[in-house]
Every structure is written in structure tokens, then in C-alpha cells.
Motif scaffolding. Structure first.
Motif, PDB file in Angstrom:
ATOM      1  N   ALA A 132       0.831  -1.201   0.000  1.00  0.00           N
ATOM      2  CA  ALA A 132       0.000   0.000   0.000  1.00  0.00           C
ATOM      3  C   ALA A 132       0.869   1.257   0.000  1.00  0.00           C
ATOM      4  N   PHE A 133       1.890   1.262   0.819  1.00  0.00           N
ATOM      5  CA  PHE A 133       2.799   2.415   0.893  1.00  0.00           C
ATOM      6  C   PHE A 133       3.386   2.739  -0.477  1.00  0.00           C
ATOM      7  N   ARG A 134       3.720   1.731  -1.237  1.00  0.00           N
ATOM      8  CA  ARG A 134       4.330   1.939  -2.550  1.00  0.00           C
ATOM      9  C   ARG A 134       3.317   2.319  -3.631  1.00  0.00           C
ATOM     10  N   HIS A 135       2.017   2.121  -3.351  1.00  0.00           N
ATOM     11  CA  HIS A 135       1.013   2.317  -4.394  1.00  0.00           C
ATOM     12  C   HIS A 135       0.033   3.458  -4.130  1.00  0.00           C
ATOM     13  N   TRP A 136       0.123   4.125  -2.964  1.00  0.00           N
ATOM     14  CA  TRP A 136      -0.715   5.324  -2.803  1.00  0.00           C
ATOM     15  C   TRP A 136      -0.415   6.287  -3.942  1.00  0.00           C
ATOM     16  N   ARG A 137      -1.397   7.039  -4.357  1.00  0.00           N
ATOM     17  CA  ARG A 137      -1.172   7.994  -5.436  1.00  0.00           C
ATOM     18  C   ARG A 137      -1.659   9.381  -5.027  1.00  0.00           C
ATOM     19  N   ASP A 138      -1.119  10.389  -5.673  1.00  0.00           N
ATOM     20  CA  ASP A 138      -1.628  11.744  -5.451  1.00  0.00           C
ATOM     21  C   ASP A 138      -3.065  11.824  -5.963  1.00  0.00           C
ATOM     22  N   GLU A 139      -3.808  12.786  -5.431  1.00  0.00           N
ATOM     23  CA  GLU A 139      -5.226  12.872  -5.774  1.00  0.00           C
ATOM     24  C   GLU A 139      -5.622  14.301  -6.115  1.00  0.00           C
ATOM     25  N   SER A 140      -6.706  14.404  -6.853  1.00  0.00           N
ATOM     26  CA  SER A 140      -7.251  15.699  -7.239  1.00  0.00           C
ATOM     27  C   SER A 140      -7.938  16.371  -6.052  1.00  0.00           C
ATOM     28  N   GLY A 141      -7.446  17.543  -5.693  1.00  0.00           N
ATOM     29  CA  GLY A 141      -8.096  18.288  -4.622  1.00  0.00           C
ATOM     30  C   GLY A 141      -9.478  18.765  -5.022  1.00  0.00           C
ATOM     31  N   ALA A 142      -9.662  19.059  -6.320  1.00  0.00           N
ATOM     32  CA  ALA A 142     -10.973  19.523  -6.788  1.00  0.00           C
ATOM     33  C   ALA A 142     -12.035  18.462  -6.578  1.00  0.00           C
ATOM     34  N   VAL A 143     -11.685  17.201  -6.812  1.00  0.00           N
ATOM     35  CA  VAL A 143     -12.635  16.107  -6.604  1.00  0.00           C
ATOM     36  C   VAL A 143     -13.027  16.022  -5.137  1.00  0.00           C
ATOM     37  N   LEU A 144     -12.043  16.115  -4.255  1.00  0.00           N
ATOM     38  CA  LEU A 144     -12.333  15.997  -2.827  1.00  0.00           C
ATOM     39  C   LEU A 144     -13.082  17.215  -2.313  1.00  0.00           C
ATOM     40  N   ARG A 145     -12.748  18.384  -2.794  1.00  0.00           N
ATOM     41  CA  ARG A 145     -13.509  19.576  -2.389  1.00  0.00           C
ATOM     42  C   ARG A 145     -14.961  19.433  -2.792  1.00  0.00           C
ATOM     43  N   HIS A 146     -15.192  18.964  -3.993  1.00  0.00           N
ATOM     44  CA  HIS A 146     -16.555  18.762  -4.487  1.00  0.00           C
ATOM     45  C   HIS A 146     -17.315  17.792  -3.591  1.00  0.00           C
ATOM     46  N   ALA A 147     -16.671  16.684  -3.235  1.00  0.00           N
ATOM     47  CA  ALA A 147     -17.327  15.675  -2.410  1.00  0.00           C
ATOM     48  C   ALA A 147     -17.631  16.210  -1.012  1.00  0.00           C
ATOM     49  N   TYR A 148     -16.679  16.927  -0.428  1.00  0.00           N
ATOM     50  CA  TYR A 148     -16.853  17.424   0.939  1.00  0.00           C
ATOM     51  C   TYR A 148     -17.823  18.592   1.010  1.00  0.00           C
ATOM     52  N   GLU A 149     -17.973  19.315  -0.096  1.00  0.00           N
ATOM     53  CA  GLU A 149     -18.943  20.418  -0.111  1.00  0.00           C
ATOM     54  C   GLU A 149     -20.376  19.916  -0.226  1.00  0.00           C
ATOM     55  N   GLY A 150     -20.540  18.659  -0.591  1.00  0.00           N
ATOM     56  CA  GLY A 150     -21.865  18.060  -0.620  1.00  0.00           C
ATOM     57  C   GLY A 150     -22.344  17.730  -2.004  1.00  0.00           C
ATOM     58  N   VAL A 151     -22.631  16.469  -2.231  1.00  0.00           N
ATOM     59  CA  VAL A 151     -23.133  15.984  -3.510  1.00  0.00           C
ATOM     60  C   VAL A 151     -24.471  15.298  -3.256  1.00  0.00           C
ATOM     61  N   THR A 152     -25.474  15.681  -3.992  1.00  0.00           N
ATOM     62  CA  THR A 152     -26.799  15.081  -3.833  1.00  0.00           C
ATOM     63  C   THR A 152     -26.844  13.735  -4.543  1.00  0.00           C
ATOM     64  N   ALA A 153     -27.335  12.725  -3.860  1.00  0.00           N
ATOM     65  CA  ALA A 153     -27.500  11.394  -4.447  1.00  0.00           C
ATOM     66  C   ALA A 153     -28.827  10.818  -3.968  1.00  0.00           C
ATOM     67  N   ALA A 154     -29.610  10.328  -4.904  1.00  0.00           N
ATOM     68  CA  ALA A 154     -30.906   9.752  -4.549  1.00  0.00           C
ATOM     69  C   ALA A 154     -30.728   8.381  -3.902  1.00  0.00           C
ATOM     70  N   ARG A 155     -31.672   8.016  -3.094  1.00  0.00           N
ATOM     71  CA  ARG A 155     -31.671   6.671  -2.527  1.00  0.00           C
ATOM     72  C   ARG A 155     -31.801   5.654  -3.668  1.00  0.00           C
ATOM     73  N   PRO A 156     -30.885   4.699  -3.753  1.00  0.00           N
ATOM     74  CA  PRO A 156     -30.944   3.716  -4.853  1.00  0.00           C
ATOM     75  C   PRO A 156     -32.220   2.884  -4.798  1.00  0.00           C
ATOM     76  N   ALA A 157     -32.718   2.551  -5.979  1.00  0.00           N
ATOM     77  CA  ALA A 157     -33.900   1.695  -6.054  1.00  0.00           C
ATOM     78  C   ALA A 157     -33.534   0.230  -5.851  1.00  0.00           C
ATOM     79  N   CYS A 158     -32.272  -0.112  -6.109  1.00  0.00           N
ATOM     80  CA  CYS A 158     -31.821  -1.495  -5.942  1.00  0.00           C
ATOM     81  C   CYS A 158     -31.355  -1.727  -4.509  1.00  0.00           C
ATOM     82  N   PRO A 159     -31.143  -3.002  -4.114  1.00  0.00           N
ATOM     83  CA  PRO A 159     -30.650  -3.279  -2.761  1.00  0.00           C
ATOM     84  C   PRO A 159     -29.286  -2.647  -2.504  1.00  0.00           C
ATOM     85  N   VAL A 160     -29.085  -2.172  -1.273  1.00  0.00           N
ATOM     86  CA  VAL A 160     -27.837  -1.502  -0.891  1.00  0.00           C
ATOM     87  C   VAL A 160     -27.301  -2.119   0.397  1.00  0.00           C
TER      88      VAL A 160
END
Length: 222
Positions: A132-160
Motif C-alpha cells: 500500500a505504501f508503494r502504491h498510494w497515489r496523489d489525488e485531485s483536490g478539486a474532486v475531494l472539495r466537491h465531495a466534501y462540499e456536498g453531492v446530492t444522491a438519490a436513494r438507490p432503487a436497488c438493494p444496498v
């Protein structure tokens, strides 16, 4: 779908368990756009997930961990079942996440430390920790900012199914537990003591086996 800073390799244990049960597995690496990681957004990753799922024969399940779990929720309408491992939460539960400032490129590869990986995976053998130590990768801050700012997702119709760690410093277990309760979803509570533990620690194979059992029941019921 893997989490932020990871890759398809996070699913190596689960892949083995799933394939032993006769389930074909695709675990792609999320890719940055041509302009680079800093220019990569949440929608770029989401389109990759949609494309990967669209070529998967049915019945099909989408399985996501952390950021991959939030992405999985957005394609649930094209799946027959969804498994979420310590997922980043959608609106309104995102407000309970610990607020963080993300740079344009999160240097999880460049600044990786073996002792830090050991702390992140306290119940994992040394070989897995080193991998794992050798395979962690850098990540997009924009993606994480978007996720942490809140993304609306509907309750799935299929089993969860929510797969939750006993302890998690990144997504406190109470957060996805609240989502699962609101959606009347199934919960697999594990003894894994870390965010990525259900995929990589000594309990991972057993957790994956329980996920397979749930998937078989969910698809048959559907």
C-alpha cells in the motif's frame, strides 16, 4: 471503485473472493484528465464509472469504497445491487464530515511515509502495508472539495449494503450508519479498525465473503 489516493489494487483480496464465487470483477483505476490531476473534477471520475459499468453484463453490482462509494451511488440506477464500504456521504450527511482544506493536488504519493501507512492500516500484515505504501497515489483536490462540499444522491432503487468499520478516522461510522437507517439499507458492521481496513486488513477476505453472500441473496430477491 477505489477510494481517493488509491487504485484498483485496493480490491485484490475482494477480487480473489469474488472470482472464487464465480463473480467476474472489474476494478479500474480512476484516471486524471489530459490536462492533469489538478484539472480533474468529480464529473470526470463519474463518467469513467458510468462507462465501466455500462459494459458490465447483468446482473451487475457496483462496489465502491470511500470516494468510490459516493461515485457508486451516482450510477446505482444502472446496477442491480450496490455495496458501499465506508463511503463518503451524500447530502445532507456530508455536513458531519470533518472539514478539511484540500490543495489542488493532494500529495499522498509524494509525501507517503511507511510509518504513516502502518498507522492507517493498524490491523494489516507488513507485506500488505509495504504494498500500500508503494502504491498510494496523489489525488485531485478539486474532486475531494466537491465531495466534501456536498453531492446530492438519490436513494438507490436497488438493494444496498453498507460495509462499515468499527473505527474510522476519515468517515466516522455514525455518518454512513445514519444514511443506511434513513434508506432502510442493509448494514454489515465489521471489526476493522480503519477506513481502508475492510479491503486490506486481516479481516478483508471474510468481509468480502459476507458481501458475496449478501449479493447472491439481493440479486435473487430482485
Amino acid at each position: 471503485m477505489h477510494g481517493a489516493g488509491g487504485g484498483g489494487w485496493e480490491w485484490n483480496v475482494w477480487r480473489g473472493v469474488f472470482e472464487s464465487a464465480g463473480i467476474a470483477v472489474a476494478a479500474p483505476d480512476l484516471q486524471p484528465v489530459a490536462a492533469g490531476l489538478a484539472a480533474t473534477g468529480f464529473e470526470d471520475y463519474l463518467q469513467q464509472v458510468r462507462d465501466a459499468l455500462s459494459v458490465t453484463p447483468r446482473p451487475r453490482a457496483v462496489v465502491g469504497a470511500s470516494l468510490g462509494g459516493l461515485l457508486a451511488l451516482h450510477v446505482a440506477d444502472a446496477a442491480d445491487a450496490v455495496v458501499l464500504v465506508n463511503p463518503l456521504p451524500p447530502v445532507p450527511w456530508h455536513s458531519d464530515l470533518i472539514s478539511r482544506a484540500w490543495p489542488d493536488i493532494v500529495p499522498w504519493h509524494r509525501q507517503a511515509r511507511l510509518d504513516g501507512t502502518r498507522r492507517a492500516l493498524p490491523d494489516t500484515d507488513e507485506a500488505t502495508t509495504l504494498f500500500a505504501f508503494r502504491h498510494w497515489r496523489d489525488e485531485s483536490g478539486a474532486v475531494l472539495r466537491h465531495a466534501y462540499e456536498g453531492v446530492t444522491a438519490a436513494r438507490p432503487a436497488c438493494p444496498v449494503l453498507f460495509v462499515l468499520s468499527h473505527a474510522d478516522d476519515d468517515v466516522m461510522p455514525a455518518i454512513p450508519s445514519a444514511t443506511a437507517a434513513a434508506w432502510d439499507a442493509c448494514v454489515l458492521q465489521t471489526v476493522s479498525p480503519s477506513h481502508v481496513g475492510p479491503l486490506l486488513d486481516r479481516h478483508a477476505a471474510g468481509i468480502a465473503s459476507q458481501a458475496v453472500e449478501w449479493l447472491n441473496r439481493a440479486v435473487q430477491a430482485g
